[in-house]
Design a protein around this motif. Sequence first.
Motif, PDB file in Angstrom:
ATOM      1  N   HIS A  85      39.846  30.865  48.177  1.00  0.00           N
ATOM      2  CA  HIS A  85      39.526  32.208  47.673  1.00  0.00           C
ATOM      3  C   HIS A  85      38.685  32.138  46.402  1.00  0.00           C
ATOM      4  O   HIS A  85      38.263  33.173  45.882  1.00  0.00           O
ATOM      5  CB  HIS A  85      40.808  32.979  47.358  1.00  0.00           C
ATOM      6  CG  HIS A  85      41.550  33.473  48.553  1.00  0.00           C
ATOM      7  ND1 HIS A  85      41.057  34.454  49.390  1.00  0.00           N
ATOM      8  CD2 HIS A  85      42.759  33.117  49.067  1.00  0.00           C
ATOM      9  CE1 HIS A  85      41.930  34.695  50.348  1.00  0.00           C
ATOM     10  NE2 HIS A  85      42.968  33.887  50.185  1.00  0.00           N
ATOM     11  N   SER A 103      27.707  37.896  41.025  1.00  0.00           N
ATOM     12  CA  SER A 103      28.415  38.890  40.227  1.00  0.00           C
ATOM     13  C   SER A 103      29.320  39.755  41.097  1.00  0.00           C
ATOM     14  O   SER A 103      30.481  40.022  40.740  1.00  0.00           O
ATOM     15  CB  SER A 103      27.426  39.767  39.463  1.00  0.00           C
ATOM     16  OG  SER A 103      28.099  40.708  38.676  1.00  0.00           O
ATOM     17  N   GLU A 104      28.823  40.150  42.240  1.00  0.00           N
ATOM     18  CA  GLU A 104      29.611  40.975  43.157  1.00  0.00           C
ATOM     19  C   GLU A 104      30.814  40.182  43.675  1.00  0.00           C
ATOM     20  O   GLU A 104      31.938  40.690  43.719  1.00  0.00           O
ATOM     21  CB  GLU A 104      28.734  41.439  44.316  1.00  0.00           C
ATOM     22  CG  GLU A 104      29.442  42.365  45.296  1.00  0.00           C
ATOM     23  CD  GLU A 104      28.520  42.861  46.404  1.00  0.00           C
ATOM     24  OE1 GLU A 104      29.051  43.364  47.415  1.00  0.00           O
ATOM     25  OE2 GLU A 104      27.293  42.738  46.268  1.00  0.00           O
ATOM     26  N   ALA A 105      30.578  38.917  44.054  1.00  0.00           N
ATOM     27  CA  ALA A 105      31.664  38.077  44.557  1.00  0.00           C
ATOM     28  C   ALA A 105      32.689  37.802  43.457  1.00  0.00           C
ATOM     29  O   ALA A 105      33.907  37.813  43.704  1.00  0.00           O
ATOM     30  CB  ALA A 105      31.092  36.765  45.092  1.00  0.00           C
ATOM     31  N   GLU A 107      33.442  39.619  40.800  1.00  0.00           N
ATOM     32  CA  GLU A 107      34.235  40.817  40.488  1.00  0.00           C
ATOM     33  C   GLU A 107      35.311  41.078  41.538  1.00  0.00           C
ATOM     34  O   GLU A 107      36.387  41.573  41.220  1.00  0.00           O
ATOM     35  CB  GLU A 107      33.316  42.044  40.359  1.00  0.00           C
ATOM     36  CG  GLU A 107      32.434  42.033  39.134  1.00  0.00           C
ATOM     37  CD  GLU A 107      33.224  41.974  37.839  1.00  0.00           C
ATOM     38  OE1 GLU A 107      34.242  42.682  37.718  1.00  0.00           O
ATOM     39  OE2 GLU A 107      32.829  41.199  36.941  1.00  0.00           O
ATOM     40  N   ALA A 108      35.032  40.718  42.775  1.00  0.00           N
ATOM     41  CA  ALA A 108      35.984  40.967  43.867  1.00  0.00           C
ATOM     42  C   ALA A 108      36.929  39.790  44.108  1.00  0.00           C
ATOM     43  O   ALA A 108      37.864  39.902  44.900  1.00  0.00           O
ATOM     44  CB  ALA A 108      35.217  41.268  45.151  1.00  0.00           C
ATOM     45  N   ALA A 109      36.709  38.680  43.410  1.00  0.00           N
ATOM     46  CA  ALA A 109      37.439  37.445  43.712  1.00  0.00           C
ATOM     47  C   ALA A 109      38.927  37.553  43.411  1.00  0.00           C
ATOM     48  O   ALA A 109      39.329  38.137  42.397  1.00  0.00           O
ATOM     49  CB  ALA A 109      36.845  36.285  42.922  1.00  0.00           C
ATOM     50  N   ARG A 110      39.719  36.962  44.286  1.00  0.00           N
ATOM     51  CA  ARG A 110      41.165  36.868  44.063  1.00  0.00           C
ATOM     52  C   ARG A 110      41.504  35.669  43.179  1.00  0.00           C
ATOM     53  O   ARG A 110      42.600  35.597  42.615  1.00  0.00           O
ATOM     54  CB  ARG A 110      41.895  36.749  45.404  1.00  0.00           C
ATOM     55  CG  ARG A 110      41.577  37.876  46.368  1.00  0.00           C
ATOM     56  CD  ARG A 110      42.292  37.680  47.699  1.00  0.00           C
ATOM     57  NE  ARG A 110      43.692  38.069  47.599  1.00  0.00           N
ATOM     58  CZ  ARG A 110      44.579  37.888  48.576  1.00  0.00           C
ATOM     59  NH1 ARG A 110      44.203  37.295  49.705  1.00  0.00           N
ATOM     60  NH2 ARG A 110      45.833  38.271  48.421  1.00  0.00           N
ATOM     61  N   HIS A 112      39.577  32.736  40.355  1.00  0.00           N
ATOM     62  CA  HIS A 112      38.432  32.237  39.598  1.00  0.00           C
ATOM     63  C   HIS A 112      38.582  30.733  39.400  1.00  0.00           C
ATOM     64  O   HIS A 112      39.692  30.233  39.181  1.00  0.00           O
ATOM     65  CB  HIS A 112      38.331  32.933  38.238  1.00  0.00           C
ATOM     66  CG  HIS A 112      37.972  34.382  38.338  1.00  0.00           C
ATOM     67  ND1 HIS A 112      38.101  35.272  37.289  1.00  0.00           N
ATOM     68  CD2 HIS A 112      37.484  35.119  39.378  1.00  0.00           C
ATOM     69  CE1 HIS A 112      37.704  36.468  37.663  1.00  0.00           C
ATOM     70  NE2 HIS A 112      37.322  36.403  38.931  1.00  0.00           N
ATOM     71  N   THR A 138      46.249  39.918  42.730  1.00  0.00           N
ATOM     72  CA  THR A 138      46.623  40.157  44.127  1.00  0.00           C
ATOM     73  C   THR A 138      47.299  38.953  44.773  1.00  0.00           C
ATOM     74  O   THR A 138      47.858  39.067  45.860  1.00  0.00           O
ATOM     75  CB  THR A 138      45.396  40.539  44.971  1.00  0.00           C
ATOM     76  OG1 THR A 138      44.450  39.463  44.948  1.00  0.00           O
ATOM     77  CG2 THR A 138      44.744  41.814  44.438  1.00  0.00           C
TER      78      THR A 138
END
Length: 197
Positions: A85, A103-105, A107-110, A112, A138
Amino acid sequence: MPLRQIRADFDSGTIAVYQAYPPAIAEAALAAGRFVAPFSFTRMTWIKPSLLWLMHRSNWARKPGQERILAVRITRAGWEQALAHGVLTAPVPAIHGSAAAWSEAFEAARVHVQWDPERTLRGAALNHYSIQVGIGRTLIRTFADEWVTGLTDLTPTVHRIDTLVRAGKHAQAQRLLPAERPYPLGADLARRIQSDT
């Protein structure tokens, strides 16, 4: 030594990661055998398989709020699920394409994933990197309730190592460190997190 490589204390089913906590969180978790309040289930928690990196970060358990060091045994399946993930904390064009896509990925990442210079016993930065993995909100319940198989208080051990290092007894200190060896990764997972192995 590969530039970016996961090195860890692991066996056939589990891997040890390390975290630093204030006494209230550590003592409650150790008493319960799992993470419970006041551990926060609403913010990202960072896990690190390099004890020396965490010792640099916590100043050998002397930083306020980081006075207790826990070895957290989690399942290898959980660890690899987290990595699957994971999104790196900085864009890599060969992996993410454009900065906007990263950046989009991110921000949505479960999860890091970040690579930081590995450390010596004295805290000096080395020329290769150690991984730290941020488990997002999450996945924290899954981490705490399903992945964690055991908690160990390493605080007395790290204090002993620190005392030996300060006394110049590096060989004795080194013998107290966990045996961290290269962790095997499949090619797709290694590429996703930019690991060189």
